[in-house]
Design a protein around this motif. Structure first.
Motif, PDB file in Angstrom:
ATOM      1  N   CYS A 440      50.389 147.580  68.381  1.00 56.68           N
ATOM      2  CA  CYS A 440      51.700 147.168  68.909  1.00 56.68           C
ATOM      3  C   CYS A 440      51.568 146.746  70.359  1.00 56.68           C
ATOM      4  O   CYS A 440      50.588 147.076  71.048  1.00 56.68           O
ATOM      5  CB  CYS A 440      52.720 148.294  68.778  1.00 56.68           C
ATOM      6  N   ALA A 441      52.557 146.015  70.807  1.00 60.41           N
ATOM      7  CA  ALA A 441      52.661 145.612  72.207  1.00 60.41           C
ATOM      8  C   ALA A 441      54.132 145.632  72.591  1.00 60.41           C
ATOM      9  O   ALA A 441      54.981 145.176  71.816  1.00 60.41           O
ATOM     10  CB  ALA A 441      52.073 144.224  72.424  1.00 60.41           C
ATOM     11  N   VAL A 442      54.416 146.164  73.757  1.00 60.83           N
ATOM     12  CA  VAL A 442      55.794 146.252  74.241  1.00 60.83           C
ATOM     13  C   VAL A 442      55.874 145.534  75.582  1.00 60.83           C
ATOM     14  O   VAL A 442      54.983 145.667  76.427  1.00 60.83           O
ATOM     15  CB  VAL A 442      56.237 147.722  74.386  1.00 60.83           C
ATOM     16  N   TYR A 443      56.926 144.775  75.780  1.00 61.15           N
ATOM     17  CA  TYR A 443      57.076 143.984  77.004  1.00 61.15           C
ATOM     18  C   TYR A 443      58.554 143.690  77.213  1.00 61.15           C
ATOM     19  O   TYR A 443      59.405 144.096  76.401  1.00 61.15           O
ATOM     20  CB  TYR A 443      56.270 142.684  76.908  1.00 61.15           C
ATOM     21  N   GLY A 444      58.875 143.010  78.289  1.00 59.51           N
ATOM     22  CA  GLY A 444      60.260 142.682  78.597  1.00 59.51           C
ATOM     23  C   GLY A 444      60.529 141.203  78.468  1.00 59.51           C
ATOM     24  O   GLY A 444      59.662 140.370  78.734  1.00 59.51           O
ATOM     25  N   VAL A 490      57.551 141.972  63.388  1.00 58.69           N
ATOM     26  CA  VAL A 490      56.343 142.362  62.668  1.00 58.69           C
ATOM     27  C   VAL A 490      55.425 141.156  62.550  1.00 58.69           C
ATOM     28  O   VAL A 490      55.859 140.068  62.158  1.00 58.69           O
ATOM     29  CB  VAL A 490      56.685 142.922  61.279  1.00 58.69           C
ATOM     30  N   HIS A 491      54.156 141.317  62.911  1.00 54.06           N
ATOM     31  CA  HIS A 491      53.175 140.227  62.919  1.00 54.06           C
ATOM     32  C   HIS A 491      51.956 140.627  62.097  1.00 54.06           C
ATOM     33  O   HIS A 491      51.661 141.815  61.932  1.00 54.06           O
ATOM     34  CB  HIS A 491      52.730 139.912  64.355  1.00 54.06           C
ATOM     35  N   GLU A 492      51.244 139.628  61.629  1.00 54.35           N
ATOM     36  CA  GLU A 492      49.964 139.900  60.962  1.00 54.35           C
ATOM     37  C   GLU A 492      48.882 140.237  61.974  1.00 54.35           C
ATOM     38  O   GLU A 492      48.020 141.088  61.727  1.00 54.35           O
ATOM     39  CB  GLU A 492      49.537 138.693  60.123  1.00 54.35           C
ATOM     40  N   THR A 493      48.898 139.555  63.126  1.00 60.97           N
ATOM     41  CA  THR A 493      47.964 139.832  64.216  1.00 60.97           C
ATOM     42  C   THR A 493      48.692 139.642  65.534  1.00 60.97           C
ATOM     43  O   THR A 493      49.755 139.016  65.591  1.00 60.97           O
ATOM     44  CB  THR A 493      46.747 138.890  64.189  1.00 60.97           C
ATOM     45  N   LEU A 494      48.099 140.163  66.599  1.00 55.65           N
ATOM     46  CA  LEU A 494      48.620 139.947  67.943  1.00 55.65           C
ATOM     47  C   LEU A 494      47.646 139.076  68.717  1.00 55.65           C
ATOM     48  O   LEU A 494      46.433 139.234  68.590  1.00 55.65           O
ATOM     49  CB  LEU A 494      48.815 141.283  68.671  1.00 55.65           C
ATOM     50  N   PRO A 495      48.148 138.132  69.522  1.00 60.89           N
ATOM     51  CA  PRO A 495      47.245 137.268  70.293  1.00 60.89           C
ATOM     52  C   PRO A 495      46.482 138.066  71.337  1.00 60.89           C
ATOM     53  O   PRO A 495      47.012 139.015  71.933  1.00 60.89           O
ATOM     54  CB  PRO A 495      48.206 136.272  70.945  1.00 60.89           C
ATOM     55  N   LEU A 496      45.236 137.702  71.565  1.00 61.70           N
ATOM     56  CA  LEU A 496      44.385 138.412  72.513  1.00 61.70           C
ATOM     57  C   LEU A 496      43.898 137.464  73.592  1.00 61.70           C
ATOM     58  O   LEU A 496      43.735 136.269  73.375  1.00 61.70           O
ATOM     59  CB  LEU A 496      43.175 139.024  71.790  1.00 61.70           C
ATOM     60  N   THR A 497      43.655 138.027  74.779  1.00 60.29           N
ATOM     61  CA  THR A 497      43.050 137.257  75.856  1.00 60.29           C
ATOM     62  C   THR A 497      41.543 137.195  75.641  1.00 60.29           C
ATOM     63  O   THR A 497      40.996 137.816  74.729  1.00 60.29           O
ATOM     64  CB  THR A 497      43.336 137.915  77.214  1.00 60.29           C
ATOM     65  N   ALA A 498      40.879 136.489  76.527  1.00 59.52           N
ATOM     66  CA  ALA A 498      39.422 136.384  76.418  1.00 59.52           C
ATOM     67  C   ALA A 498      38.740 137.726  76.607  1.00 59.52           C
ATOM     68  O   ALA A 498      37.611 137.932  76.154  1.00 59.52           O
ATOM     69  CB  ALA A 498      38.897 135.379  77.446  1.00 59.52           C
ATOM     70  N   LEU A 499      39.436 138.668  77.261  1.00 60.59           N
ATOM     71  CA  LEU A 499      38.872 139.997  77.479  1.00 60.59           C
ATOM     72  C   LEU A 499      39.228 140.955  76.346  1.00 60.59           C
ATOM     73  O   LEU A 499      38.905 142.141  76.413  1.00 60.59           O
ATOM     74  CB  LEU A 499      39.374 140.566  78.809  1.00 60.59           C
ATOM     75  N   GLY A 500      39.903 140.439  75.337  1.00 62.72           N
ATOM     76  CA  GLY A 500      40.239 141.281  74.201  1.00 62.72           C
ATOM     77  C   GLY A 500      41.501 142.093  74.360  1.00 62.72           C
ATOM     78  O   GLY A 500      41.787 142.961  73.535  1.00 62.72           O
ATOM     79  N   LYS A 501      42.263 141.826  75.404  1.00 63.04           N
ATOM     80  CA  LYS A 501      43.523 142.528  75.603  1.00 63.04           C
ATOM     81  C   LYS A 501      44.658 141.746  74.943  1.00 63.04           C
ATOM     82  O   LYS A 501      44.575 140.521  74.799  1.00 63.04           O
ATOM     83  CB  LYS A 501      43.822 142.695  77.099  1.00 63.04           C
ATOM     84  N   VAL A 502      45.718 142.449  74.570  1.00 66.80           N
ATOM     85  CA  VAL A 502      46.878 141.779  73.997  1.00 66.80           C
ATOM     86  C   VAL A 502      47.458 140.827  75.037  1.00 66.80           C
ATOM     87  O   VAL A 502      47.699 141.196  76.188  1.00 66.80           O
ATOM     88  CB  VAL A 502      47.936 142.803  73.552  1.00 66.80           C
ATOM     89  N   ASP A 503      47.674 139.599  74.639  1.00 62.44           N
ATOM     90  CA  ASP A 503      48.196 138.566  75.522  1.00 62.44           C
ATOM     91  C   ASP A 503      49.716 138.586  75.458  1.00 62.44           C
ATOM     92  O   ASP A 503      50.334 137.931  74.618  1.00 62.44           O
ATOM     93  CB  ASP A 503      47.645 137.207  75.096  1.00 62.44           C
ATOM     94  N   LYS A 504      50.341 139.355  76.352  1.00 59.29           N
ATOM     95  CA  LYS A 504      51.804 139.482  76.334  1.00 59.29           C
ATOM     96  C   LYS A 504      52.491 138.202  76.771  1.00 59.29           C
ATOM     97  O   LYS A 504      53.633 137.918  76.363  1.00 59.29           O
ATOM     98  CB  LYS A 504      52.228 140.667  77.199  1.00 59.29           C
ATOM     99  N   ALA A 506      51.519 135.226  75.903  1.00 57.20           N
ATOM    100  CA  ALA A 506      51.591 134.436  74.678  1.00 57.20           C
ATOM    101  C   ALA A 506      52.684 134.948  73.751  1.00 57.20           C
ATOM    102  O   ALA A 506      53.380 134.180  73.087  1.00 57.20           O
ATOM    103  CB  ALA A 506      50.253 134.448  73.964  1.00 57.20           C
ATOM    104  N   LEU A 507      52.870 136.293  73.722  1.00 52.92           N
ATOM    105  CA  LEU A 507      53.928 136.852  72.905  1.00 52.92           C
ATOM    106  C   LEU A 507      55.301 136.414  73.403  1.00 52.92           C
ATOM    107  O   LEU A 507      56.185 136.087  72.607  1.00 52.92           O
ATOM    108  CB  LEU A 507      53.843 138.382  72.906  1.00 52.92           C
ATOM    109  N   ARG A 508      55.479 136.408  74.726  1.00 56.76           N
ATOM    110  CA  ARG A 508      56.767 135.959  75.268  1.00 56.76           C
ATOM    111  C   ARG A 508      57.007 134.486  74.922  1.00 56.76           C
ATOM    112  O   ARG A 508      58.127 134.097  74.595  1.00 56.76           O
ATOM    113  CB  ARG A 508      56.778 136.149  76.781  1.00 56.76           C
TER     114      ARG A 508
END
Length: 510
Positions: A440-444, A490-504, A506-508
């Motif tokens: 999961c990822a949470v953001y504003g 609900v998503h099948e996958t979450l976008p990731l940055t080049a460092l493997g972190k969730v790209d918030k 991109a989610l926004r």
């Protein structure tokens, strides 16, 4: 020829501290009304003189509770005079103090009680009976407000022999980037500086100030400067736009504090266009980004009465102020948070600690008597926040040629919703505890009503199915309504940055 050895400062120059400052303000106007509130359907008032006596009596009770260095008090109550008088009494008695958030959860209560070392919890059990029962497992002793009042009524305010009254720590708990709340240590210096700086704001000549937000947070730190200015505080149990309008029209209220969502609610209320708001002289707003278009609308509706402040728990409760006479219908000015308060030095620094040019973004760094002593029991985070002789706020701002600051981003991933700080990691931890959630990822996201809305994106474990409403209820039960996402996708996958972190980011955009 003889020389004298260095010695401690002469008592004639001794700083009386925050509590003594409050008592001196109260004794100056003993007959003036300090607080007005309604309880059990009846109206109540408390004069300045009676407030001083309450503070001294409660301090005397606390002075008999045990040796000063080991004592710690937590308070759980809603908006009522005790939210201030018990805090002031703890400071007077030299007792470490913290307030539990009235909108918090049992889990948060337990953590704060453990972390602060509170051995005494004072609670309004008429409103928080369930949370008080749960907290008994974490606190050595629990007493109700009525029990404390009975003890104070029977005690002489003269300190017992050996009592040690002196500076104490006020632990103001705020969220942490690790998802773990941090206790911001505010001593006499910070609290006293906050009180004096607050007196320079645009208080009306005879202020009757309406309190509708939790006094355990920003509203509570407005009381001391108000008392120094001779203000009366009208306390409501919560924010109700009809009651706010009634208070201005019929109860003599001429000032109040609001977060942006409250301001928007007042602007949109059907009674507002026809209500007689001519008595309104000051609206202090802050705690979240505010729409310039709505500020223009508010100025047109309420007149030149708006005043913004920007600050954080680590340097309470305002670093900058945008005064009413600067609230012109210019969006470039209205997005500003104003200029530094007296006694507060602010620099915008780059990653290397160098000042940035005018108009360029830099981290807001602060020094002055307002700044906290550090984070309770968190030396590493304290060193990081107070490095190189500055408090690093984690906020990014630009300064114009006149010295006005505009916050443009936040380094920390905090979501400010309805005036409250929500740290995504805390919500992510709760969502991740649900058996159906794999990731999961949470953001504003910007929200026209809340300023920002908490939103979440989740990936489910294979073979599991759960509705967004069920996940929202899970967060609400665990953390409380403030932390509950307004939208969960609900998503099948979450976008990731080049460092493997969730790209918030991109989610926004998604």
């Amino acid at each position: 020829m003889t020389t004298s050895a260095p010695h401690a400062p002469d008592p004639v120059h001794h700083d009386g501290g925050y509590a003594r400052l409050i008592l001196s303000a109260l004794r100056r106007r003993p007959d003036r009304e300090a607080f007005r509130w309604t309880e059990d359907g009846r109206s109540h008032t408390l004069t300045y003189g009676a407030t001083a006596e309450r503070i001294e009596r409660i301090a005397a009770v606390l002075g008999r509770h045990g040796p000063a260095p080991e004592r710690a008090l937590a308070l759980l109550t809603g908006p009522r005079p005790e939210a201030f008088t018990i805090m002031a009494a703890a400071c007077l008695a030299g007792v470490r103090f913290t307030a539990l958030h009235p909108l918090g959860s049992r889990e948060n209560d337990a953590y704060v009680l453990r972390d602060s070392g509170a051995d005494l919890l004072v609670v309004d059990d008429t409103r928080f009976a369930d949370r008080a029962a749960a907290a008994r497992a974490a606190a050595t002793r629990v007493v109700t407000l009525s029990e404390l009042a009975d003890l104070a009524e029977d005690i002489d305010t003269t300190p017992a022999a050996g009592d040690r009254r002196g500076p104490a720590d006020y632990l103001f708990y705020t969220g942490g980037t690790t998802g773990e709340p941090k206790g911001v240590v505010l001593g006499d210096r910070s609290l006293t500086a906050n009180a004096w700086a607050g007196t320079t704001w645009a208080w009306p000549e005879r202020t009757t100030f309406l309190v509708t937000t939790p006094m355990s947070h920003a509203a509570g730190l407005l009381i001391a400067p108000g008392l120094l200015r001779g203000a009366t505080f009208v306390i409501h149990p919560g924010f109700d736009p009809d009651r706010v309008l009634d208070a201005v029209e019929h109860d003599g209220v001429n000032a109040t504090f609001v977060v942006p969502t409250m301001l928007y609610t007042l602007l949109d209320h059907p009674r507002t266009p026809t209500a007689d708001l001519s008595a309104l002289a000051w609206i202090l707003y802050g705690a979240a980004p505010t729409s310039p278009a709505r500020l223009i609308q508010a100025r047109q509706r309420f007149g030149p009465v708006l005043s913004q402040h920007y600050g954080q728990a680590e340097a309470p409760n305002a670093l900058t102020v945008l005064d009413p006479d600067e609230h012109h219908d210019d969006p470039a000015v209205l997005v500003s948070c104003g200029r530094p308060v007296p006694g507060c030095e602010i620099r915008l620094l780059d990653h290397d600690g160098n000042p940035v040019p005018v108009g360029e973004p830099g981290e807001v760094c602060v020094r002055g008597p307002l700044v906290m002593d550090g984070y309770w029991n968190k030396p590493d985070q304290t060193r990081a926040a107070l490095r190189d002789g500055w408090l690093h706020t984690g906020d990014i701002a630009r300064a114009d040629a006149s010295g006005r600051l505009t916050i443009v981003d936040r380094i920390k991933d905090v979501v400010i919703t309805g005036g409250f700080n929500v740290y995504p990691r805390e919500v992510e931890d709760v969502l991740s505890d649900h058996p159906a959630v794999a990731h999961c990822a949470v953001y504003g996201e910007p929200d026209p009503h809340w300023g920002e809305a908490v939103v979440a994106a989740v990936v489910l474990h294979d073979g599991h199915d759960v509705s967004p409403d069920e996940l929202a209820d899970h967060v609400r039960r665990t953390k409380g309504g403030v932390w509950t996402p307004k939208h969960i996708s609900v998503h099948e996958t979450l976008p990731l940055t080049a460092l493997g972190k969730v790209d918030k980011k991109a989610l926004r955009t998604r």
